[in-house]
Design a protein around this motif. Structure first.
Motif, PDB file in Angstrom:
ATOM      1  N   TYR A  12      42.708  33.101  38.241  1.00 54.52           N
ATOM      2  CA  TYR A  12      43.656  33.242  37.255  1.00 54.52           C
ATOM      3  C   TYR A  12      43.489  35.707  36.990  1.00 54.52           C
ATOM      4  CZ  TYR A  12      40.550  29.785  35.476  1.00 54.52           C
ATOM      5  OH  TYR A  12      40.317  28.420  35.476  1.00 54.52           O
ATOM      6  N   CYS A  98      47.044  36.015  45.444  1.00 59.17           N
ATOM      7  CA  CYS A  98      46.345  34.436  45.134  1.00 59.17           C
ATOM      8  C   CYS A  98      45.915  34.038  45.666  1.00 59.17           C
ATOM      9  CB  CYS A  98      47.543  34.136  43.902  1.00 59.17           C
ATOM     10  SG  CYS A  98      47.874  35.209  43.006  1.00 59.17           S
ATOM     11  N   GLU A 217      36.992  32.385  39.259  1.00 58.97           N
ATOM     12  CA  GLU A 217      36.212  31.327  38.338  1.00 58.97           C
ATOM     13  C   GLU A 217      34.608  32.118  38.534  1.00 58.97           C
ATOM     14  OE1 GLU A 217      36.478  27.199  37.585  1.00 58.97           O
ATOM     15  OE2 GLU A 217      37.603  27.699  36.348  1.00 58.97           O
ATOM     16  N   ALA A 230      41.416  35.346  30.130  1.00 56.99           N
ATOM     17  CA  ALA A 230      41.954  35.570  31.912  1.00 56.99           C
ATOM     18  C   ALA A 230      42.969  34.457  31.708  1.00 56.99           C
ATOM     19  CB  ALA A 230      40.698  34.898  32.446  1.00 56.99           C
ATOM     20  N   ARG A 232      45.534  31.237  33.742  1.00 57.05           N
ATOM     21  CA  ARG A 232      45.803  30.957  35.218  1.00 57.05           C
ATOM     22  C   ARG A 232      46.712  30.825  36.072  1.00 57.05           C
ATOM     23  NH1 ARG A 232      43.492  24.115  37.184  1.00 57.05           N
ATOM     24  NH2 ARG A 232      44.231  25.447  39.299  1.00 57.05           N
ATOM     25  N   ARG A 379      48.092  29.937  29.850  1.00 54.35           N
ATOM     26  CA  ARG A 379      47.203  30.155  29.262  1.00 54.35           C
ATOM     27  C   ARG A 379      46.444  28.605  28.806  1.00 54.35           C
ATOM     28  NH1 ARG A 379      48.557  32.207  23.621  1.00 54.35           N
ATOM     29  NH2 ARG A 379      49.109  29.935  22.968  1.00 54.35           N
TER      30      ARG A 379
END
Lengths: 379, 139
Positions: A12, A98, A217, A230, A232, A379
């Motif tokens: 995220y 990421c 997470e 947050a 994703r 979202r």
């Protein structure tokens, strides 16, 4: 067996920040970068020592520019690396931040782009060329504008409407280099650069910085980050140019295959996209890329533009930040700034340029070479 | 007699002299896989990766079809004063190239037939006329 990003653990974006993109100034890059990083840390409400890894995107600063900047945050000893991938440097840094978090190697990583306008030095391959010294990027895209206009019977005045829209968006963006609305007459009446391109249809290369913080997470829970803000990352794809049929526009062909892979990864169709931030360094590119991404058939981009379908509040808001034409293109920061804009929009925090109900955004960059990077955020 | 000198002899050669100057041949290459490229190189084939002896020189005709043109109004490099016009040409032999339109050429438009000729662009230190490739409408 290989896996795509969204088959790994979820990652995220939890913090975003900028130093305004601006005309070249005396401000040292260190100050530009630190401003963006501190803004991103404040946005995530976390402290610098929680960042486990940093990717510094820069194309024009020179070797090893990261540590002399990052040390002023407190030298934590965390790893850092530099990413140079031409215009896609920032997008590439974001992808690798990421990947690092999704793989489980880190819980929190930073991608920061920072650049000053310095001379571009291209490598000498040892292979001669006819007149490449005479063909700078704006002429490459002036040629593509001429081809697009002839092939699709589009007027170059209509193509220039891309700039009118993007200047209008940029006028509402406090981080944009150009924050002034422009009429079509102003756009067309500006300084002629190459072919039908005028200066307001071309990106103003400047300086600035953008930063995003990504987290797992576990990281979000452990650090007490607001999970409601947050966003994703559901797809990440990087590609490089292949051999396309003679005369095919490689920027568009490369974009098409990269976007297709990203949409497949996120299990989405082009019509699902609410927002796209794309590489509109020159007006014609926006039409090429919305067609390549699949928003409409080839040659229909002008119609969507004139119908307002690409406006904020339209079918799919293209470059709500102002894009490279108005927000600017300081090179290293650009791809990271796109991610920040999409996150702001998907959170519903974009203020006067909010695209209502935005849930899915796509970020696209090409870089000379050519390379192409596409990310999808949801979202 | 050798009054002329080519600016980039690795890229082209004189094909013949006719009424309006010299026509050119381009020094391209062909891979064993059939891929034709310009200019010639031996690093490796962009399509299949074969290298060395798989790549052989191949002369290309300088005739082609115009894909696009752009007149450059602003150019930072003082050695190349604007305005000048860049053309993108699909050569009849395959590759697509981009280079300069001949000074004083009539305006060109996509779809037109064009040809590359060797035009005088300056003088060498020893007084030879320097020739470089420029495209113009095919006669």
């Amino acid at each position: 067996m290989t896996r795509s990003l969204n088959a790994l653990r979820p990652v995220y974006v939890v913090g975003i920040g900028w130093h305004r993109y601006q005309n070249p100034s005396e401000t040292p890059y260190v100050e530009l970068g630190l401003t963006a990083i501190r803004a991103a840390l404040a946005d995530a409400r976390i402290e610098w020592p929680t960042v486990e890894s940093t990717y510094v995107a820069t194309a024009l600063l020179g070797m090893a520019s990261g540590r002399p900047m990052l040390r002023h945050l407190g030298a934590t000893g965390a790893p850092l690396m530099h990413v140079e991938n031409a215009s896609a440097s920032g997008s590439t840094a974001f992808r690798h931040a990421c990947i690092e978090v999704a793989s489980g190697i880190s819980d929190v990583a930073l991608a920061v782009g920072v650049d000053k306008r310095n001379p571009v030095r291209r490598p000498d391959t040892g292979i001669g060329n006819l007149a490449e010294d005479a063909i700078v990027p704006f002429t490459h895209f002036a040629l593509l504008t001429n081809e697009y206009a002839v092939r699709h019977n589009a007027s170059t005045d209509d193509i220039a409407l891309v700039a009118v829209k993007n200047h209008r968006n940029g006028a509402k963006n406090p981080h944009a280099q150009r924050q002034q609305e422009r009429t079509l007459d102003e756009v067309l009446g500006g300084k002629r650069v190459s072919g039908s391109l005028t200066s307001l249809q071309c990106t103003p290369i400047g300086e600035g910085a953008a930063a995003v913080i990504v987290a797992s997470e576990d990281g979000i829970r452990r650090l007490g980050i607001d999970a409601g803000r947050a966003i994703r990352t559901t797809a990440s794809v990087g590609r490089s140019e292949r051999v396309y049929p003679p005369g095919a526009g490689f920027d568009a062909a490369l974009t098409k295959e990269t976007a297709e892979l990203a949409l497949a990864q996120a299990k989405l169709a082009p019509k699902d996209l609410d927002i796209i931030e794309l590489h509109d360094a020159f007006t014609v590119e926006e039409l090429h890329y919305i067609e390549s991404i699949g928003l409409c058939p080839e040659g229909h981009g002008v119609r969507m533009l004139k119908d307002g379908a690409l406006d904020i509040g339209g079918q799919c808001a293209i470059n709500p930040s102002g894009g490279l034409i108005a927000m600017g293109h300081p090179i290293g920061p650009t791809g990271i700034g796109q991610i920040g804009e999409i996150v702001m929009q998907l959170r519903g925090e974009a203020g006067p340029r909010q695209h209502r109900g935005a849930r899915i955004g796509l970020a696209h960059m090409v870089g000379v070479g050519a390379v192409c990077y596409v990310h999808i955020l949801q979202r | 007699m050798q009054p002329n000198k080519l600016l980039k002899p690795a890229l082209y050669s004189v094909e013949a002299h006719d009424g309006s100057g010299a026509t050119a041949r381009l020094k391209g290459g062909r891979c064993r896989c059939g891929y034709v490229f310009f200019p010639m190189q031996t690093y490796g084939c962009e399509r299949c990766g074969s290298h060395g002896g798989a790549l052989t020189p191949c002369e290309l005709s300088a005739n082609g079809t115009l894909l696009a043109e752009a007149t450059v109004h602003l150019h930072a490099d003082k050695n190349r004063p604007a305005p000048f016009t860049i053309v993108k040409v699909a050569l009849d032999d395959g590759p697509v190239i981009r280079t300069l339109l001949a000074d004083g050429s009539a305006a060109v438009a996509p779809g037109q037939r064009v040809t590359g000729r060797l035009a005088a662009v300056g003088q060498s230190e020893s007084g030879e006329t320097v020739l470089d490739l420029r495209f113009s409408i095919a006669s």
